[in-house]
Design a protein around this motif. Structure first.
Motif: not given
Length: 256
Positions: A47-71
């Motif tokens: 279940q999704h939280p109220d808020l996410v704190f997200c770094d952009i540069h992660l060990s396996d790439g750009n975190s924007f990819e998270i939002f492309r792969q899942t809602e």
């Protein structure tokens, strides 16, 4: 408030968690995720939280990819050492965009912005556009340079302002921040990244191993074949040589 932190540097994640809990003691940190793969899996199964704190540069790439792969069905506050991703960040469910190292005051403002957002009926994307226009009106520059660094000292985290940095040194596979007092701290940036982040009026990339603060330059003398020999303060073992191709730019930088 239930939150998730996406950050691949453990000490940075721990430091952010500590500041958040200090500002909002009742916050429930559900998870600290370290990669795109881990985040995509977590958001797909929980279940999704109220808020996410997200770094952009992660060990396996750009975190924007998270939002492309899942809602991700909640607002996001991005944290990063780079400012060139601000526009793309606002295309996601972004509440704010914080440059590292994150200060407590900036973090508090971002959390308040999230809390205010919950009270408004404006769609998130419209609110984001208003935030972006507001920042532009205030004259926030996309070329703003890094003014401080967060480093690990023993079991604690401390902030060092750029003006206290004598030079950055690549040594034995790591990059060290060296202060004018001679203290050394490992930083999680390459010299190429630092070269883009630092104020070019203050810092100069002298060679492949070194970026020097203008105040650290103690002595410059001619060397073989149009090169320059550099003496720094604090002193550094081994000859520091500036190539003939960089010598003219270095002299201009020093205003010689």
């Amino acid at each position: 408030m239930k939150i998730v932190i996406i950050e691949d540097e453990a000490f940075a994640a721990d430091s952010l968690e500590s500041m958040i809990l200090e500002l909002r003691p009742k916050t429930d940190v559900l998870e600290k995720l370290e990669s795109i793969e881990e985040a995509v899996e977590w958001f797909s199964m929980n279940q999704h939280p109220d808020l996410v704190f997200c770094d952009i540069h992660l060990s396996d790439g750009n975190s924007f990819e998270i939002f492309r792969q899942t809602e991700v069905k909640c607002p996001v506050i991005f944290t990063t050492a780079y400012n060139e991703y601000a526009i793309e960040a606002f295309k996601v469910n972004s509440v704010d965009y914080l440059l590292k190292p994150i200060g407590k005051e900036e973090l508090a403002k971002a959390i308040r912005k999230y809390e205010e957002l919950k009270q408004t009926n404006l769609p998130l994307e419209i609110q984001n556009l208003q935030n972006l226009l507001h920042d532009a009106a205030k004259g926030r520059s996309q070329t703003e340079k890094k003014s401080r660094f967060m480093v690990k000292s023993g079991q604690s985290i401390k902030t060092i302002s750029s003006e206290k940095v004598a030079y950055f040194l690549a040594e034995e596979g790591v990059v060290l921040l060296v202060t004018f007092e001679g203290n050394r701290f490992v930083v999680s940036y390459t010299l190429d990244q630092l070269e883009e982040m630092l104020d070019p009026k203050t810092f100069f990339r002298t060679n492949r191993q070194l970026i020097a603060n203008i105040r650290s330059v103690k002595e410059v003398s001619p060397y073989f074949k149009g090169r320059l020999h550099l003496v720094l303060n604090p002193s550094l073992a081994g000859d520091q040589i500036i190539s003939s191709s960089k010598a003219s730019a270095f002299k201009d930088w020093l205003d010689l």
